[in-house]
Write a protein that holds these residues in place. Structure first.
Motif, PDB file in Angstrom:
ATOM      1  N   PHE A   1      95.471  22.123  42.342  1.00 39.75           N
ATOM      2  CA  PHE A   1      96.435  21.336  43.127  1.00 39.75           C
ATOM      3  C   PHE A   1      95.837  20.787  44.426  1.00 39.75           C
ATOM      4  O   PHE A   1      96.327  19.814  44.968  1.00 39.75           O
ATOM      5  CB  PHE A   1      97.660  22.189  43.482  1.00 39.75           C
ATOM      6  CG  PHE A   1      98.550  22.416  42.304  1.00 39.75           C
ATOM      7  CD1 PHE A   1      99.495  21.474  41.950  1.00 39.75           C
ATOM      8  CD2 PHE A   1      98.392  23.541  41.514  1.00 39.75           C
ATOM      9  CE1 PHE A   1     100.298  21.662  40.839  1.00 39.75           C
ATOM     10  CE2 PHE A   1      99.188  23.741  40.401  1.00 39.75           C
ATOM     11  CZ  PHE A   1     100.142  22.800  40.057  1.00 39.75           C
ATOM     12  N   PHE A   2      94.815  21.470  44.939  1.00 36.04           N
ATOM     13  CA  PHE A   2      94.330  21.108  46.275  1.00 36.04           C
ATOM     14  C   PHE A   2      92.906  20.572  46.320  1.00 36.04           C
ATOM     15  O   PHE A   2      92.522  19.952  47.299  1.00 36.04           O
ATOM     16  CB  PHE A   2      94.409  22.336  47.207  1.00 36.04           C
ATOM     17  CG  PHE A   2      95.809  22.811  47.442  1.00 36.04           C
ATOM     18  CD1 PHE A   2      96.602  22.219  48.418  1.00 36.04           C
ATOM     19  CD2 PHE A   2      96.362  23.825  46.673  1.00 36.04           C
ATOM     20  CE1 PHE A   2      97.903  22.641  48.645  1.00 36.04           C
ATOM     21  CE2 PHE A   2      97.664  24.253  46.888  1.00 36.04           C
ATOM     22  CZ  PHE A   2      98.442  23.660  47.866  1.00 36.04           C
ATOM     23  N   MET A   3      92.117  20.858  45.272  1.00 36.11           N
ATOM     24  CA  MET A   3      90.688  20.575  45.394  1.00 36.11           C
ATOM     25  C   MET A   3      90.162  19.656  44.298  1.00 36.11           C
ATOM     26  O   MET A   3      88.970  19.648  44.024  1.00 36.11           O
ATOM     27  CB  MET A   3      89.879  21.890  45.389  1.00 36.11           C
ATOM     28  CG  MET A   3      90.218  22.866  46.501  1.00 36.11           C
ATOM     29  SD  MET A   3      90.214  22.185  48.178  1.00 36.11           S
ATOM     30  CE  MET A   3      88.556  21.589  48.351  1.00 36.11           C
ATOM     31  N   GLU A   4      91.040  18.881  43.675  1.00 36.69           N
ATOM     32  CA  GLU A   4      90.554  17.941  42.663  1.00 36.69           C
ATOM     33  C   GLU A   4      90.174  16.620  43.326  1.00 36.69           C
ATOM     34  O   GLU A   4      90.458  16.393  44.506  1.00 36.69           O
ATOM     35  CB  GLU A   4      91.633  17.727  41.587  1.00 36.69           C
ATOM     36  CG  GLU A   4      91.627  18.864  40.570  1.00 36.69           C
ATOM     37  CD  GLU A   4      92.630  18.673  39.460  1.00 36.69           C
ATOM     38  OE1 GLU A   4      93.459  17.730  39.559  1.00 36.69           O
ATOM     39  OE2 GLU A   4      92.612  19.462  38.507  1.00 36.69           O
ATOM     40  N   GLU A   5      89.598  15.766  42.527  1.00 31.14           N
ATOM     41  CA  GLU A   5      89.055  14.478  42.958  1.00 31.14           C
ATOM     42  C   GLU A   5      89.946  13.687  43.944  1.00 31.14           C
ATOM     43  O   GLU A   5      89.486  13.240  44.964  1.00 31.14           O
ATOM     44  CB  GLU A   5      88.812  13.663  41.671  1.00 31.14           C
ATOM     45  CG  GLU A   5      88.196  12.314  41.861  1.00 31.14           C
ATOM     46  CD  GLU A   5      86.689  12.398  41.996  1.00 31.14           C
ATOM     47  OE1 GLU A   5      86.114  13.431  41.577  1.00 31.14           O
ATOM     48  OE2 GLU A   5      86.104  11.429  42.517  1.00 31.14           O
ATOM     49  N   ARG A   6      91.243  13.517  43.628  1.00 35.83           N
ATOM     50  CA  ARG A   6      92.110  12.664  44.459  1.00 35.83           C
ATOM     51  C   ARG A   6      92.928  13.457  45.483  1.00 35.83           C
ATOM     52  O   ARG A   6      93.859  12.918  46.092  1.00 35.83           O
ATOM     53  CB  ARG A   6      93.089  11.820  43.600  1.00 35.83           C
ATOM     54  CG  ARG A   6      92.484  10.983  42.517  1.00 35.83           C
ATOM     55  CD  ARG A   6      91.566   9.890  43.013  1.00 35.83           C
ATOM     56  NE  ARG A   6      92.149   8.981  43.984  1.00 35.83           N
ATOM     57  CZ  ARG A   6      91.420   8.197  44.766  1.00 35.83           C
ATOM     58  NH1 ARG A   6      90.099   8.229  44.702  1.00 35.83           N
ATOM     59  NH2 ARG A   6      91.991   7.385  45.616  1.00 35.83           N
ATOM     60  N   ASP A   7      92.629  14.738  45.642  1.00 38.85           N
ATOM     61  CA  ASP A   7      93.374  15.516  46.626  1.00 38.85           C
ATOM     62  C   ASP A   7      92.910  15.165  48.042  1.00 38.85           C
ATOM     63  O   ASP A   7      91.912  14.474  48.223  1.00 38.85           O
ATOM     64  CB  ASP A   7      93.261  17.015  46.318  1.00 38.85           C
ATOM     65  CG  ASP A   7      93.995  17.354  45.020  1.00 38.85           C
ATOM     66  OD1 ASP A   7      94.991  16.661  44.723  1.00 38.85           O
ATOM     67  OD2 ASP A   7      93.561  18.275  44.295  1.00 38.85           O
ATOM     68  N   VAL A   8      93.686  15.640  49.003  1.00 37.65           N
ATOM     69  CA  VAL A   8      93.544  15.138  50.377  1.00 37.65           C
ATOM     70  C   VAL A   8      92.883  16.178  51.286  1.00 37.65           C
ATOM     71  O   VAL A   8      93.167  17.373  51.180  1.00 37.65           O
ATOM     72  CB  VAL A   8      94.958  14.783  50.926  1.00 37.65           C
ATOM     73  CG1 VAL A   8      94.895  14.351  52.387  1.00 37.65           C
ATOM     74  CG2 VAL A   8      95.595  13.694  50.064  1.00 37.65           C
TER      75      VAL A   8
ATOM     76  N   PRO B   1      99.555  13.159  47.095  1.00 30.67           N
ATOM     77  CA  PRO B   1     101.019  13.020  47.241  1.00 30.67           C
ATOM     78  C   PRO B   1     101.770  12.871  45.915  1.00 30.67           C
ATOM     79  O   PRO B   1     102.982  13.103  45.870  1.00 30.67           O
ATOM     80  CB  PRO B   1     101.185  11.762  48.099  1.00 30.67           C
ATOM     81  CG  PRO B   1      99.842  11.390  48.586  1.00 30.67           C
ATOM     82  CD  PRO B   1      98.798  12.191  47.885  1.00 30.67           C
ATOM     83  N   ASN B   2     101.076  12.499  44.838  1.00 25.79           N
ATOM     84  CA  ASN B   2     101.765  12.367  43.540  1.00 25.79           C
ATOM     85  C   ASN B   2     101.984  13.691  42.832  1.00 25.79           C
ATOM     86  O   ASN B   2     102.690  13.744  41.835  1.00 25.79           O
ATOM     87  CB  ASN B   2     100.936  11.489  42.592  1.00 25.79           C
ATOM     88  CG  ASN B   2     100.884  10.081  43.088  1.00 25.79           C
ATOM     89  OD1 ASN B   2     101.888   9.564  43.581  1.00 25.79           O
ATOM     90  ND2 ASN B   2      99.717   9.458  43.002  1.00 25.79           N
ATOM     91  N   LYS B   3     101.337  14.741  43.303  1.00 25.48           N
ATOM     92  CA  LYS B   3     101.436  16.020  42.590  1.00 25.48           C
ATOM     93  C   LYS B   3     102.684  16.786  43.009  1.00 25.48           C
ATOM     94  O   LYS B   3     102.982  16.870  44.203  1.00 25.48           O
ATOM     95  CB  LYS B   3     100.217  16.887  42.893  1.00 25.48           C
ATOM     96  CG  LYS B   3      98.963  16.453  42.169  1.00 25.48           C
ATOM     97  CD  LYS B   3      97.829  17.432  42.451  1.00 25.48           C
ATOM     98  CE  LYS B   3      96.565  17.005  41.720  1.00 25.48           C
ATOM     99  NZ  LYS B   3      95.398  17.797  42.113  1.00 25.48           N
TER     100      LYS B   3
END
Ligand code: AKG
Ligand code: FE2
Length: 355
Positions: A202-209, A310-312
């Motif tokens: 939830f926090f450390m994938e490609e598109r995370d912030v 933000p989409n998750k």
């Protein structure tokens, strides 16, 4: 956009340099919403915040050491909601260099820094918090706030080119913080007997912030009346904070009492944010914390915040919900924006997402 939002008439650093007295909206006021966390105390007792040896979570570590440290981690996060991470692999001199680069930025003339001033209605850039009302309580600090990841969403106009190595320093530090964050997210999941990637996905994938807040708390003539940063909890998954080795200032609330966080020179202070309190169904705590100022000494800190894209949608892990521990929180999406809206209304976001 908040119509009342404005840039500081004078930055805290400028006021400190000119010997100004803090204006009225900087003075602690017992009628504001954040005052529910108690009055300003300059020297509460030191917090016995647990010290966790992060190297025990590296894949090369011995099984027994890992189990001992995982139990400590679980206990730290369910009581204090924070810990001091040591043996994280970043040397003392490396961390000093990161702090030094940030310090150099704040030492630049005001005209140079204001090139990166945030724009009204947005948090990114150099300046202060967004202001939602004329009487909003202000913090005695200046900060540079950057959205660092995803990389292709960077707004480079807010990224200082002076000092000349600031951009590359933040870039390199980001990569190291990403590595350490994955290790911590995986360890947190294991400490709760969950699949290793339950949180990191939830926090450390490609598109995370990932956001960075680089903060200066200048010396303040009224440390007993003015906060460096008001009481709040972070909206992040976890926050990794580099403290100034020369001066304390961060305080954490535990069981209704305030404690000063000790400075450990080579440690990274890690605190849980609201989104991990939600995902752990309240087992882990997102601690309320704040910063006090110092009359003689300025303080620098570097805070890195991990957030989901933000989409998750995030919600309590199914396995952590049972009859003994019913589900505490709703499913949430774009908690960052929700948290902002709650702040404007003076309500605690975590309370507002309770079932
Ligand atoms: O400067 C510090 O020690 C804490 C900063 C912090 O709490 C924040 O930026 O959210
Ligand atoms: Fe914080």
């Amino acid at each position: 956009m908040a119509s009342t939002d404005s840039l500081p008439v004078k930055t805290a650093q400028q006021m400190a340099m000119d010997g100004d007295q803090p204006p009225p909206n900087y003075i602690f006021n017992a009628t504001t919403s954040y005052s529910k966390f108690g009055p300003l105390e300059t020297s509460p007792p030191f917090a016995p915040v647990p010290i966790i040896d992060i190297s025990c979570f590296f894949s090369s570590a011995k099984q027994d050491d890992q189990q001992t440290e995982l139990a400590k981690l679980r206990s730290a996060l369910s009581t204090w909601g924070c810990f001091q991470a040591v043996n994280h692999g970043l040397s003392d001199s490396y961390l000093d260099n990161v702090r030094q680069v940030i310090k150099k930025f704040f030492e630049l003339p005001l005209e140079e820094k204001t090139k990166y001033f945030r724009e009204t209605g947005s948090v990114e850039g150099y300046g202060n918090d967004m202001t939602y009302s004329k009487n909003q309580a202000q913090d005695w600090c200046d900060r540079l706030f950057l959205r660092i990841l995803p990389e292709d969403e960077r707004k480079l106009r807010f990224w200082p080119q002076n000092p000349s190595n600031l951009r590359e320093t933040i870039d390199e530090y980001t990569n190291k913080i990403k590595f350490i964050s994955v290790v911590i997210f995986e360890a947190m999941a294991k400490s709760l007997d969950l699949e290793e990637n339950s949180f990191s996905k939830f926090f450390m994938e490609e598109r995370d912030v990932l956001q960075g807040r680089f903060i200066l708390y200048p010396p303040c003539p009224m440390p007993d009346k003015v906060f460096g940063l008001k009481a709040h909890s972070d909206r992040s998954g976890i926050t990794l904070l580099l403290q100034d080795p020369g001066v304390e200032g961060l305080q954490v609330l535990n069981d209704g009492k305030w404690f000063m966080v000790p400075v450990i020179r080579d440690a990274i202070f890690v605190n849980l944010g609201d989104q991990m309190q939600i995902m752990s169904n309240g087992i882990f705590k997102s601690p309320v914390h704040r910063v006090v100022t110092n009359k003689e000494k300025g303080r620098i800190s570097v805070a890195m915040f991990t957030e989901p894209n933000p989409n998750k949608e995030i919600s309590p892990e199914d396995v952590l919900v049972d009859e003994k521990r019913p589900r505490v929180y709703k499913t949430v999406k774009n908690y960052a924006v929700f948290n902002h809206e709650c702040f404007q209304k003076g309500i605690v976001a975590l309370d507002a997402v309770k079932l």
